[in-house]
Design an enzyme around this catalytic site. Sequence first.
Site, PDB file in Angstrom:
ATOM      1  CG  ASP A 227      34.714  41.671  43.988  1.00 23.90           C
ATOM      2  OD1 ASP A 227      35.315  42.071  45.008  1.00 23.90           O
ATOM      3  OD2 ASP A 227      35.172  41.316  42.927  1.00 23.90           O
TER       4      ASP A 227
HETATM    5  C1  BGC Z   1      38.334  40.540  44.788  1.00 24.46           C
HETATM    6  C2  BGC Z   1      37.790  39.537  45.458  1.00 24.46           C
HETATM    7  C3  BGC Z   1      38.128  39.610  47.019  1.00 24.46           C
HETATM    8  C4  BGC Z   1      38.068  41.041  47.549  1.00 24.46           C
HETATM    9  C5  BGC Z   1      38.213  40.897  49.095  1.00 24.46           C
HETATM   10  C6  BGC Z   1      38.335  41.950  45.215  1.00 24.46           C
HETATM   11  O1  BGC Z   1      39.399  42.943  44.862  1.00 24.46           O
HETATM   12  O2  BGC Z   1      37.950  40.623  43.377  1.00 24.46           O
HETATM   13  O3  BGC Z   1      37.907  38.291  45.080  1.00 24.46           O
HETATM   14  O4  BGC Z   1      37.376  38.535  47.698  1.00 24.46           O
HETATM   15  O5  BGC Z   1      38.708  41.808  46.951  1.00 24.46           O
HETATM   16  O6  BGC Z   1      39.630  40.875  49.000  1.00 24.46           O
END
Ligand code: BGC
Length: 754
Positions: A227
């Site tokens: 993530d």
């Molecule tokens: C989120 C993800 C997301 C990623 C990209 C993160 O903060 O937890 O779900 O895909 O950001 O935006």
Amino acid sequence: MNVEKILKELTLEEKAALCSGSDFWHTKAIERLDIPPIMVSDGPHGLRKMKDDAENPNEAIKAVCFPTASALACSFDRELLETLGKALGEECAAEGVSVILGPGCNIKRSPLCGRNFEYFSEDPYLASQMAAAHIKGVQSMGVGTSLKHFAMNNQETRRMSYSAEVDERTFREIYLAAFEAPVKQSKPWTVMCSYNRINGVHSSQNKYLLTDILRNDWGYEGLVMSDWGAVDDRPVGVDAGLDLEMPTSNGKNDVLIVEAVNSGALSEEKVDNCVRKVLELVNKAEEYTHEGAVWDKEKHHQLAVKIAKECAVLLKNDDSILPLDKGSKIAFIGEFASKPRYQGGGSSHINSFKVSSAVEFADKYADVTYAQGFVTDKDETNKALLAEAVDAAKNADTAVIFAGLPDSFESEGYDRKHMKMPKCQLELIKKIKEVNDNIVIVLHNGSPIEMPFIDDAKAVLEMYLCGQGVGEAECSLLFGDVSPSGKLAETFPVCLEQNPAYLNFPGHEDTVRYAEGIYVGYRYYEKKKLTPLFPFGHGLSYSSFAYSDLEISENEIDADDILTVKVNVTNTGDITAKETVQLYIAPVEPYADRPLKELKGFEKLELRPNETKKAVFKLDKKAFSYYETKIADWYAEEGKYKILIGTSSAEIKAEGEVYLSNPRKLPIRFDLNSLCGEIKQYPEAAAMFEPLFSQIDVGNGDSQSDAISEEMIDNMIKDMPLRTLVTFTDVPQITRAKITAMLDELNKQLSDNI
Ligand code: BGC
């Protein structure tokens, strides 16, 4: 691109570089070897692709916002999810996005999780089925998905550091089970690890999670990415099986990988494993050129409307107040009637190209007046708006109040503090009730709320966050073009305190104890005999259904057999409508600790008036199993099981029974500290020890007090370790040596049986 050949040509520095992104949304290119970059974008219920000329990575192109996962799951419709996936895939293909980041299938442990609107269910089977269908749809278009957030990301508080303290059975049976089926069945191109730690170890460097379970147990062959910002110690992550760090670490972690290899702390082979996965992903993405791909915004908007209609859940409908009488005087009240809340905040936020409101579509059906009633930017009653709304309600036959949670009440990045609606909305409902008894409430919220107004409303239509087509869908449902057919994918407790995670959410400092264990959602409410506000699986229709002719293919099965269950459903109303048939399995007197029942199948049927269709279910061993830590595997205990067919978890319409026999026995060993009661329960052990037990005199008086003491002695013996038989009795034949010899023989017999 020949991956193995390129691996040989890459320098260590280049390999390390490939293990992280080049910016917010791209993998790195290596021009010297013709390795192109690929683009990933959020997800999950729409495309959030960064604009080409944008400076801010969150500035996205115009797209279509479909209903969010909490609404989608209420459709209980795999085909619908697949259709949604295909539309998303089509958009990605046309926009040059290789992987769309989603779906998210974390379990809804508490209604307070700020991101619940992005997740499907409290039930792992339902969540897994929805995620699998979503992935199948997207990937059928030659676009990848990223199943997220793996794993135990069930809250936003301290999301990058908290440790989910969970026991192995709960981990596997509830939280991982939501991921296991989509990984195995739909093979997502990528999996995204979560921010948090699990039993102390960051998911991004958790070898048990990323390699032992994901790859070795489940056979996953795709890429694992982090993530955004989830990486703690990158070389440890490489070693654990985290292939790609996202977004870029500005080269800093790439240097650490090189240093770790040079110092011998990390093997280059492990780096190769990660690079191999990155190159395979690039290869896969390049296979699909998507040349000339286009997408039609308007067509996808119409799809968003169609999906929204399938997701809405009719929670209550006294006096059949819905559908609305088109000839009557109707007032639409509440800001959400003109400016609906239809999506959540954070990384899933879509730059919708248009949004439909109920006010905009109402004219098509009836003469509807509108009053704003409340504001959403602060929780304060606006006296003028309130008076206008009360006036509108007074002059109407029916007041339809469009209520719910404003943006600030729930979002990615923080958890809710309570389950309440804004006070100004509650006051509005009260005041309207004083002038009009015919109240319908239409709800816009990502997660359950308390409903102190439930007795004041004749009908409640739960829309969740239903995407940009919500207004059109609402009118169509309220006026009866189509019957609501959604079923709750989560329990609505009466109040927050009823929720099983209440005492341990969001934890203390960085520790969150999952003390409720496997008892999440309805598994808990049912076992505790707590009546929630609305149970899991609940949802009404404008029609009615009758269930008949339950057929269970066998009375007895072996664990490896497939059991077929069929049931007829008839539409007994006078409009075409859909019913979701739910199949639950309930072990009868299990030895293991089990929930009273668990969802193991569902089928959604569309039925014309008087039409009958058969719902057919195939149940394998897994449907009867729980995760048994003694064998580190799923286990179907021998015994009787009820097969329950319900229109909700609380309303069972038909039931039957099957006996499952399983030659596989759990490993068991008895010793001098084993209890006499345990020995008596286990047939082989009981047979061996019974002659010895019969020599123990427990007294056999015939007065009432003798009977009580006999029962007491019996109970005491049950909990006595075998060793005490030697010292507590004066039977000369009962010696420690004799019992030890018997135990040796018994243990040998038992291990021979396995
Ligand atoms: C989120 C993800 C997301 C990623 C990209 C993160 O903060 O937890 O779900 O895909 O950001 O935006």
